[in-house]
Scaffold this motif. Structure first.
Motif, PDB file in Angstrom:
ATOM      1  N   VAL A   9      -4.579  16.199  34.579  1.00 22.62           N
ATOM      2  CA  VAL A   9      -3.496  15.940  35.525  1.00 22.62           C
ATOM      3  C   VAL A   9      -2.272  16.703  35.037  1.00 22.62           C
ATOM      4  O   VAL A   9      -1.762  16.460  33.946  1.00 22.62           O
ATOM      5  CB  VAL A   9      -3.202  14.429  35.664  1.00 22.62           C
ATOM      6  N   LEU A  10      -1.836  17.639  35.856  1.00 29.39           N
ATOM      7  CA  LEU A  10      -0.721  18.510  35.515  1.00 29.39           C
ATOM      8  C   LEU A  10       0.575  18.022  36.157  1.00 29.39           C
ATOM      9  O   LEU A  10       0.560  17.218  37.101  1.00 29.39           O
ATOM     10  CB  LEU A  10      -1.033  19.932  35.982  1.00 29.39           C
ATOM     11  N   PHE A  11       1.668  18.555  35.691  1.00 32.35           N
ATOM     12  CA  PHE A  11       2.986  18.227  36.236  1.00 32.35           C
ATOM     13  C   PHE A  11       3.026  18.419  37.754  1.00 32.35           C
ATOM     14  O   PHE A  11       3.551  17.598  38.487  1.00 32.35           O
ATOM     15  CB  PHE A  11       4.041  19.100  35.541  1.00 32.35           C
ATOM     16  N   ARG A  12       2.406  19.507  38.225  1.00 31.47           N
ATOM     17  CA  ARG A  12       2.432  19.818  39.658  1.00 31.47           C
ATOM     18  C   ARG A  12       1.688  18.797  40.510  1.00 31.47           C
ATOM     19  O   ARG A  12       1.887  18.728  41.718  1.00 31.47           O
ATOM     20  CB  ARG A  12       1.872  21.212  39.914  1.00 31.47           C
ATOM     21  N   HIS A  13       0.827  17.991  39.896  1.00 37.05           N
ATOM     22  CA  HIS A  13       0.079  16.968  40.625  1.00 37.05           C
ATOM     23  C   HIS A  13       0.887  15.679  40.824  1.00 37.05           C
ATOM     24  O   HIS A  13       0.478  14.815  41.593  1.00 37.05           O
ATOM     25  CB  HIS A  13      -1.203  16.588  39.865  1.00 37.05           C
ATOM     26  N   CYS A  14       2.001  15.547  40.103  1.00 37.64           N
ATOM     27  CA  CYS A  14       2.676  14.250  40.008  1.00 37.64           C
ATOM     28  C   CYS A  14       3.980  14.162  40.795  1.00 37.64           C
ATOM     29  O   CYS A  14       4.649  15.153  41.049  1.00 37.64           O
ATOM     30  CB  CYS A  14       2.985  13.952  38.539  1.00 37.64           C
ATOM     31  N   GLN A  61     -10.803   6.451  48.565  1.00 36.57           N
ATOM     32  CA  GLN A  61     -10.323   5.142  48.135  1.00 36.57           C
ATOM     33  C   GLN A  61      -9.695   5.345  46.761  1.00 36.57           C
ATOM     34  O   GLN A  61     -10.359   5.818  45.838  1.00 36.57           O
ATOM     35  CB  GLN A  61     -11.479   4.150  48.041  1.00 36.57           C
ATOM     36  N   PHE A  62      -8.438   5.004  46.652  1.00 35.71           N
ATOM     37  CA  PHE A  62      -7.710   5.171  45.403  1.00 35.71           C
ATOM     38  C   PHE A  62      -7.720   3.836  44.667  1.00 35.71           C
ATOM     39  O   PHE A  62      -7.155   2.852  45.149  1.00 35.71           O
ATOM     40  CB  PHE A  62      -6.292   5.660  45.678  1.00 35.71           C
ATOM     41  N   GLN A  63      -8.381   3.809  43.525  1.00 34.46           N
ATOM     42  CA  GLN A  63      -8.599   2.556  42.805  1.00 34.46           C
ATOM     43  C   GLN A  63      -7.520   2.247  41.773  1.00 34.46           C
ATOM     44  O   GLN A  63      -7.091   1.110  41.660  1.00 34.46           O
ATOM     45  CB  GLN A  63      -9.964   2.598  42.109  1.00 34.46           C
ATOM     46  N   ASN A  64      -7.130   3.265  41.005  1.00 31.84           N
ATOM     47  CA  ASN A  64      -6.148   3.102  39.934  1.00 31.84           C
ATOM     48  C   ASN A  64      -5.317   4.371  39.845  1.00 31.84           C
ATOM     49  O   ASN A  64      -5.818   5.459  40.130  1.00 31.84           O
ATOM     50  CB  ASN A  64      -6.858   2.865  38.589  1.00 31.84           C
ATOM     51  N   PRO A  65      -4.056   4.262  39.441  1.00 28.88           N
ATOM     52  CA  PRO A  65      -3.214   5.459  39.353  1.00 28.88           C
ATOM     53  C   PRO A  65      -3.628   6.370  38.204  1.00 28.88           C
ATOM     54  O   PRO A  65      -4.205   5.924  37.205  1.00 28.88           O
ATOM     55  CB  PRO A  65      -1.811   4.889  39.122  1.00 28.88           C
ATOM     56  N   SER A  66      -3.347   7.636  38.384  1.00 31.52           N
ATOM     57  CA  SER A  66      -3.540   8.629  37.321  1.00 31.52           C
ATOM     58  C   SER A  66      -2.166   9.172  36.954  1.00 31.52           C
ATOM     59  O   SER A  66      -1.290   9.303  37.809  1.00 31.52           O
ATOM     60  CB  SER A  66      -4.438   9.767  37.807  1.00 31.52           C
ATOM     61  N   TYR A  67      -2.013   9.511  35.680  1.00 32.94           N
ATOM     62  CA  TYR A  67      -0.717   9.906  35.147  1.00 32.94           C
ATOM     63  C   TYR A  67      -0.772  11.306  34.547  1.00 32.94           C
ATOM     64  O   TYR A  67      -1.829  11.771  34.124  1.00 32.94           O
ATOM     65  CB  TYR A  67      -0.250   8.908  34.075  1.00 32.94           C
ATOM     66  N   HIS A  68       0.395  11.931  34.499  1.00 34.95           N
ATOM     67  CA  HIS A  68       0.529  13.250  33.895  1.00 34.95           C
ATOM     68  C   HIS A  68      -0.126  13.234  32.522  1.00 34.95           C
ATOM     69  O   HIS A  68       0.144  12.365  31.700  1.00 34.95           O
ATOM     70  CB  HIS A  68       2.012  13.612  33.805  1.00 34.95           C
ATOM     71  N   GLY A  69      -1.018  14.187  32.288  1.00 40.07           N
ATOM     72  CA  GLY A  69      -1.702  14.301  31.010  1.00 40.07           C
ATOM     73  C   GLY A  69      -3.080  13.662  30.965  1.00 40.07           C
ATOM     74  O   GLY A  69      -3.861  13.943  30.054  1.00 40.07           O
TER      75      GLY A  69
END
Length: 132
Positions: A9-14, A61-69
């Protein structure tokens, strides 16, 4: 065993909070699809020279958040192959936690932009990928 690709997960995704902005998952799904076709030894460059392979339908379906890194493992499976379509499944996990689950339908098109039968070798590879 489905095909799996690792996606950091990159900065541009967040968004500004450092959480993946959900439309970016669709970009990741497209990247995973392209890598899947590379794995089948039928790269998008070859498909696009003959027509295309647009996504006709997608749901997630989005189950849980993903974070930078975070490092996501995105598993790609071909569920069903038709004459000119393929139903795909995508499952993203991070450290064994489900982040999203998605299903899509891809349609193979010819140079006119209309649906066209998969090339025989690609249809065979898609069918065999279900058994790998």
């Amino acid at each position: 065993m489905p095909f799996t690709i690792e996606q950091k997960v990159l900065f541009r995704h967040c968004d500004p909070a450092g959480i993946v902005f959900f439309p970016r998952y669709f970009e990741m799904i497209n990247d995973a699809t392209e890598a899947f076709f590379e794995w089948l030894e039928y790269p998008f460059e070859k498909i696009l020279a003959e027509g295309g392979v647009p996504t006709a339908q997608i749901e997630a379906q989005f189950q849980n958040p993903s974070y930078h890194g975070d490092i996501l493992d995105i598993a790609v499976s071909c569920l069903k192959v038709g004459r000119s379509s393929a139903d795909m499944k995508f499952q993203a996990t991070c450290r064994d936690q489900l982040r999203f689950l998605a299903h899509s339908t891809l349609v193979h098109t010819g140079t006119t932009g209309r649906s066209a039968a998969w090339p025989e070798s690609l249809q065979t590879s898609l069918r065999q990928s279900r058994e790998r």
